[in-house]
Write a protein that holds these residues in place. Structure first.
Motif, PDB file in Angstrom:
ATOM      1  N   ASP A   1       0.823  -1.207   0.000  1.00 27.12           N
ATOM      2  CA  ASP A   1       0.000   0.000   0.000  1.00 27.12           C
ATOM      3  C   ASP A   1       0.861   1.263   0.000  1.00 27.12           C
ATOM      4  N   ALA A   2       2.034   1.192   0.625  1.00 30.74           N
ATOM      5  CA  ALA A   2       2.939   2.340   0.595  1.00 30.74           C
ATOM      6  C   ALA A   2       3.403   2.630  -0.830  1.00 30.74           C
ATOM      7  N   ILE A   3       3.686   1.582  -1.596  1.00 25.91           N
ATOM      8  CA  ILE A   3       4.078   1.765  -2.989  1.00 25.91           C
ATOM      9  C   ILE A   3       2.896   2.291  -3.801  1.00 25.91           C
ATOM     10  N   ARG A   4       1.693   1.820  -3.524  1.00 25.96           N
ATOM     11  CA  ARG A   4       0.510   2.341  -4.227  1.00 25.96           C
ATOM     12  C   ARG A   4       0.390   3.846  -4.015  1.00 25.96           C
ATOM     13  N   GLY A   5       0.583   4.287  -2.777  1.00 24.95           N
ATOM     14  CA  GLY A   5       0.504   5.715  -2.505  1.00 24.95           C
ATOM     15  C   GLY A   5       1.564   6.514  -3.231  1.00 24.95           C
ATOM     16  N   HIS A   6       2.773   5.959  -3.304  1.00 21.54           N
ATOM     17  CA  HIS A   6       3.880   6.625  -3.996  1.00 21.54           C
ATOM     18  C   HIS A   6       3.576   6.775  -5.487  1.00 21.54           C
ATOM     19  N   VAL A   7       3.131   5.694  -6.115  1.00 24.44           N
ATOM     20  CA  VAL A   7       2.824   5.729  -7.547  1.00 24.44           C
ATOM     21  C   VAL A   7       1.668   6.685  -7.814  1.00 24.44           C
ATOM     22  N   ALA A   8       0.629   6.636  -6.993  1.00 18.22           N
ATOM     23  CA  ALA A   8      -0.531   7.498  -7.197  1.00 18.22           C
ATOM     24  C   ALA A   8      -0.140   8.968  -7.114  1.00 18.22           C
TER      25      ALA A   8
ATOM     26  N   GLU B   1      -9.945  12.426  -5.620  1.00 21.88           N
ATOM     27  CA  GLU B   1     -10.260  11.141  -5.000  1.00 21.88           C
ATOM     28  C   GLU B   1      -8.965  10.376  -4.753  1.00 21.88           C
ATOM     29  N   ARG B   2      -8.250  10.789  -3.735  1.00 16.03           N
ATOM     30  CA  ARG B   2      -6.910  10.266  -3.492  1.00 16.03           C
ATOM     31  C   ARG B   2      -6.940   8.781  -3.122  1.00 16.03           C
ATOM     32  N   ALA B   3      -7.890   8.376  -2.307  1.00 17.08           N
ATOM     33  CA  ALA B   3      -7.980   6.961  -1.931  1.00 17.08           C
ATOM     34  C   ALA B   3      -8.263   6.100  -3.157  1.00 17.08           C
ATOM     35  N   ALA B   4      -9.147   6.579  -4.026  1.00 17.01           N
ATOM     36  CA  ALA B   4      -9.458   5.837  -5.246  1.00 17.01           C
ATOM     37  C   ALA B   4      -8.246   5.763  -6.158  1.00 17.01           C
ATOM     38  N   ALA B   5      -7.439   6.821  -6.185  1.00 17.74           N
ATOM     39  CA  ALA B   5      -6.223   6.816  -7.005  1.00 17.74           C
ATOM     40  C   ALA B   5      -5.264   5.739  -6.525  1.00 17.74           C
ATOM     41  N   ARG B   6      -5.096   5.647  -5.208  1.00 17.11           N
ATOM     42  CA  ARG B   6      -4.201   4.619  -4.669  1.00 17.11           C
ATOM     43  C   ARG B   6      -4.741   3.213  -4.970  1.00 17.11           C
ATOM     44  N   GLU B   7      -6.047   3.045  -4.853  1.00 17.89           N
ATOM     45  CA  GLU B   7      -6.646   1.736  -5.123  1.00 17.89           C
ATOM     46  C   GLU B   7      -6.532   1.359  -6.596  1.00 17.89           C
TER      47      GLU B   7
ATOM     48  N   PRO C   1       8.846   5.859   0.055  1.00 19.70           N
ATOM     49  CA  PRO C   1       7.680   6.704  -0.222  1.00 19.70           C
ATOM     50  C   PRO C   1       7.532   7.782   0.850  1.00 19.70           C
ATOM     51  N   GLN C   2       7.312   9.011   0.419  1.00 16.56           N
ATOM     52  CA  GLN C   2       7.355  10.140   1.342  1.00 16.56           C
ATOM     53  C   GLN C   2       6.269  10.072   2.414  1.00 16.56           C
ATOM     54  N   ASP C   3       5.115   9.488   2.095  1.00 11.05           N
ATOM     55  CA  ASP C   3       4.053   9.408   3.088  1.00 11.05           C
ATOM     56  C   ASP C   3       4.097   8.090   3.858  1.00 11.05           C
ATOM     57  N   ALA C   4       5.232   7.406   3.804  1.00 17.66           N
ATOM     58  CA  ALA C   4       5.365   6.119   4.494  1.00 17.66           C
ATOM     59  C   ALA C   4       6.649   6.097   5.308  1.00 17.66           C
ATOM     60  N   SER C   5       6.892   7.183   6.047  1.00 11.16           N
ATOM     61  CA  SER C   5       8.143   7.286   6.795  1.00 11.16           C
ATOM     62  C   SER C   5       8.264   6.208   7.868  1.00 11.16           C
TER      63      SER C   5
END
Length: 332
Positions: free
Chosen positions: A228-235, A267-273, A313-317
């Motif tokens: 999920d951390a990688i999903r957030g980074h890519v999104a 829709e940030r959550a949808a982007a990650r999904e 990923p920056q949001d997964a410190s």
């Protein structure tokens, strides 16, 4: 380091927020990483921290990944790089890139397409090289930059460029010591570098260009959290930059479009999904320590890689400690 085994020449991209980059750099050196790199967008002035990192480390190479070619002139970039190179005993590498319209226009208030980003990168690299090692006094007259009657700095600093599109990759082919791709799917790196190889002038050897891709990585005992951390980074990157979106779309056209559309709709959550498992596998390293080491070893076995740059990923410190430990040369 072209020609080196990528598994034995691993770099670490330091966090810009949260943990002090100088502390992380010292830890990375202790763990056997060969280089540490620091980017710059907002909040942290990269050259200030890079100077601290040079003081806190002894043997590890240090680099900027990346400084953009809009917010500082080539003269300021060259002076900064030459100073860090001298003070580090020759350990500094200058990593440059054009950044994105969002950063250039909304943050720095400059025109991204004037005359075009690739031309700006070309001239910035060319002029920095003249400032570093030119003979006599430097004179330069380009479409974007001009300089007249200043002495060269006498400092042969390696120059890397973060280049995704074909025009920027031609800049790498013609002028740069290294290439820093980001969000180019790992299976496509060799073909992307083939374009650089094909456009390298006869007087240069493409095999001397170091290929140092960002490798987004997240290690967690819960592999779902890591992925999920990688999903957030890519999104984040696909949603914020057309260059990143196009790089991902080269292999995942539908996926990149879905991610981009969701992100730009708020829709940030949808982007990650929308980042599929296949996209995670092609764009990052994720899993338990054992799974991540196996994936990383497979990546390092690719002939095209010279120096993978492990990127958190920056949001997964929260995964920083586990990731820097698991993928460290000293622990593999």
């Amino acid at each position: 380091m072209p020609g080196a085994d990528a598994a034995d020449n691993v770099g670490f991209l330091l966090p810009q927020l949260g943990r002090d980059p100088a502390d992380v750099a010292a830890r990375a050196e202790d763990l056997g990483y060969d280089s540490v790199w620091l980017g710059e967008l907002w909040f942290t002035a990269s050259p200030v921290k890079l100077a601290q990192i040079v003081e806190r480390t002894e043997t590890v190479d240090v680099g900027s990944a990346i400084l953009n070619t809009y917010s500082r002139s080539p003269a300021v970039l060259a002076m900064t790089a030459a100073t860090l190179h001298r003070d580090s005993g020759g350990r500094f590498n200058l990593g440059l890139g054009t950044s994105t319209p969002k950063a250039v226009e909304d943050l720095h208030g400059m025109e991204f397409d004037d005359p075009n980003p690739a031309r700006r990168l070309h001239e910035c690299v060319e002029l920095c090289r003249e400032f570093f090692t030119g003979a006599g006094r430097v004179d330069y007259d380009g479409q974007v930059f001009h300089a007249a009657d200043f002495p060269a700095l006498g400092s042969d600093v390696p120059i890397y460029a973060a280049a995704l599109g074909t025009a920027n990759r031609r800049v790498v082919a013609r002028l740069c010591d290294g290439w820093i791709p980001h969000n180019v799917p790992f299976p496509d790196l060799a073909e992307s570098f083939d374009y650089i190889r094909e456009h390298t002038p006869d007087e240069r050897d493409a095999e001397d260009i170091s290929v140092a891709p960002y490798v987004p990585a997240a290690v967690d005992e819960d592999p779902t959290e890591a992925r999920d951390a990688i999903r957030g980074h890519v999104a984040y990157y696909v949603g914020n930059g057309d260059g990143y979106r196009r790089a991902v779309a080269s292999r995942f056209p539908d996926g990149a479009e879905a991610v981009s559309e969701a992100w730009r709709s708020g829709e940030r959550a949808a982007a990650r999904e929308a980042v599929t498992d296949e996209m995670v596998d092609a764009l990052g390293i994720a899993g338990t320590p054992e799974e991540a080491r196996e994936q990383f070893d497979e990546l390092c076995a690719m002939d095209v890689l010279d120096q993978p740059l492990v990127t958190i990923p920056q949001d997964a410190s929260g995964v920083l400690d586990a990731t820097i430990e698991a993928l460290a040369p000293a622990n593999r």
